[in-house]
Write a protein that holds these residues in place. Sequence first.
Motif, mmCIF file in Angstrom:
data_model
loop_
_atom_site.group_PDB
_atom_site.id
_atom_site.type_symbol
_atom_site.label_atom_id
_atom_site.label_comp_id
_atom_site.label_asym_id
_atom_site.label_seq_id
_atom_site.Cartn_x
_atom_site.Cartn_y
_atom_site.Cartn_z
ATOM 1 N N GLN A 160 53.770 -8.701 39.804
ATOM 2 C CA GLN A 160 53.976 -8.657 38.362
ATOM 3 C C GLN A 160 52.773 -9.270 37.658
ATOM 4 O O GLN A 160 51.987 -10.001 38.260
ATOM 5 N N GLY A 161 52.658 -8.985 36.373
ATOM 6 C CA GLY A 161 51.584 -9.580 35.594
ATOM 7 C C GLY A 161 51.283 -8.766 34.360
ATOM 8 O O GLY A 161 51.905 -7.726 34.094
ATOM 9 N N HIS A 162 50.314 -9.220 33.606
ATOM 10 C CA HIS A 162 49.885 -8.534 32.399
ATOM 11 C C HIS A 162 49.103 -7.288 32.797
ATOM 12 O O HIS A 162 48.317 -7.303 33.752
ATOM 13 N N VAL A 209 49.203 -5.567 42.098
ATOM 14 C CA VAL A 209 49.550 -4.286 42.723
ATOM 15 C C VAL A 209 50.725 -3.690 41.959
ATOM 16 O O VAL A 209 51.846 -4.204 42.029
ATOM 17 N N ASP A 210 50.457 -2.652 41.209
ATOM 18 C CA ASP A 210 51.477 -2.002 40.394
ATOM 19 C C ASP A 210 52.277 -1.020 41.245
ATOM 20 O O ASP A 210 51.720 -0.080 41.828
ATOM 21 N N ALA A 211 53.574 -1.217 41.305
ATOM 22 C CA ALA A 211 54.428 -0.382 42.151
ATOM 23 C C ALA A 211 54.464 1.069 41.687
ATOM 24 O O ALA A 211 54.561 1.991 42.508
ATOM 25 N N VAL A 212 54.369 1.300 40.377
ATOM 26 C CA VAL A 212 54.379 2.669 39.873
ATOM 27 C C VAL A 212 53.126 3.403 40.317
ATOM 28 O O VAL A 212 53.181 4.560 40.759
ATOM 29 N N SER A 261 59.156 -1.984 33.527
ATOM 30 C CA SER A 261 60.001 -2.468 32.434
ATOM 31 C C SER A 261 59.345 -2.335 31.072
ATOM 32 O O SER A 261 60.042 -2.296 30.058
ATOM 33 N N ALA A 262 58.016 -2.266 31.003
ATOM 34 C CA ALA A 262 57.313 -2.120 29.731
ATOM 35 C C ALA A 262 55.905 -1.617 29.999
ATOM 36 O O ALA A 262 55.366 -1.788 31.102
ATOM 37 N N PHE A 263 55.276 -1.016 28.962
ATOM 38 C CA PHE A 263 53.949 -0.432 29.168
ATOM 39 C C PHE A 263 52.900 -1.465 29.503
ATOM 40 O O PHE A 263 51.888 -1.173 30.133
ATOM 41 N N ASN A 264 53.116 -2.710 29.084
ATOM 42 C CA ASN A 264 52.094 -3.736 29.284
ATOM 43 C C ASN A 264 52.453 -4.741 30.379
ATOM 44 O O ASN A 264 51.871 -5.815 30.452
ATOM 45 N N ILE A 265 53.414 -4.392 31.228
ATOM 46 C CA ILE A 265 53.790 -5.249 32.359
ATOM 47 C C ILE A 265 53.552 -4.478 33.644
ATOM 48 O O ILE A 265 54.014 -3.337 33.798
ATOM 49 N N ILE A 266 52.824 -5.058 34.547
ATOM 50 C CA ILE A 266 52.610 -4.439 35.851
ATOM 51 C C ILE A 266 53.957 -4.353 36.572
ATOM 52 O O ILE A 266 54.669 -5.351 36.695
ATOM 53 N N ALA A 267 54.302 -3.162 37.031
ATOM 54 C CA ALA A 267 55.629 -2.921 37.617
ATOM 55 C C ALA A 267 55.717 -3.530 39.012
ATOM 56 O O ALA A 267 54.876 -3.248 39.872
#
Length: 385
Positions: free
Chosen positions: A186-188, A196-199, A242-248
């Motif tokens: 997670q992160g900004h 590491v973005d899951a999406v 969860s949001a466009f600006n949160i790393i999934a």
Amino acid sequence: MTTTEILSHLVAFPVLGGESNLSIIRWIADYLRDQGVEYTLVPDETGEKACLHCRIGPATDGGIILSGHTDVVPTVGQPWDTDPFELTPRGDKLYARGSCDMKGFLASCLAAVPRLRVAELRRPVYFAFSFDEEVGCRAGDLLAGAIRDHYTERPAGAIIGEPTMMQPMVGQKGIMVYTTVVRGSQGHSSRIRDEVDAVHEAAHLILWLEDKMHRLIEAGRTDDRFSPNHTSIHVGKIAGGSAFNIIANECRFEWDYRNIPLDDAAKIFADFEAFCCQREELRRTVYPEFSITHLPFHPPVPPLDTAEDAPIVDLVKRISGNSRTGTVAYAAEAGQFSNAGFPSVICGPGDIAQAHRANEFVAREQLDRCDAMIAALAEELSATE
């Protein structure tokens, strides 16, 4: 009772795939008992579902299994013009959920019992009725294995009565369904190179699956008996973030493959797992807890590939009055019966184009042809070999 009268009883049981089928299986069991036919129930581990099998005729080798499932798909959200769980005649058509897929075939089998009981059968007819076919053929192996282990004699083959317009079908695709879960950090969103973005990772996997399908085609892994003529790999649902600006930190997608008999289902999945391991190794250098897991929706359903010159194919051609064979793209329990040692053909009343939709129907003419096929089967099994 006639086939139509029995069908009116069967469609009144709104047993969906995944639900208990004891209500409809008890009705069938009571009917068989009233006709003097002994039967065996094969429960699942919960005791809330059961298959049924029985034998009509002598305990001799060379009999034929007639097999079908007792569950149906939901009607929620479909614009039905009639009550889907009440048989509604309109002209030559009989409307109800399951009338085509595949309680029409079950009704033909049960309506034939009085005739089968008095026929001078030299080889037997078996009924094999399952549960949870519509959610992944979950009872096919259980039922086929139970028949193999219960009877001392050996059936010569099986007819699976899925809707084929009474055309003998000698092949089907297999199917496997998975949910793949990707867990990242997670992160900004501005820190995308440090997390590491899951999406994003799920996108890599989905593109690999699409590319795998095309590579199989390019390698000549095709079978023109099927439409489409290749193994299909498809992602149908995805959710994550969860949001466009949160790393999934999580993304999951549901996918399936429907393999032609030429392609090894286990090999396809093993190749995918190998790629997933490569992605895990690469991304764990950034986030050590990165993971990819797979949740199977049900055990693999094997394909069917019965030889054109197999005795069961010749038999079904004769009794159905249809010498033209084909294949189906949908999965059925035929591959499971075949793997259990019972050469199989899919042949039953109704058009698959009417299945799983609003205003499902079966034509009376199709039920008449199925009744005639079972009567012809009784004559074949009464003849001296």
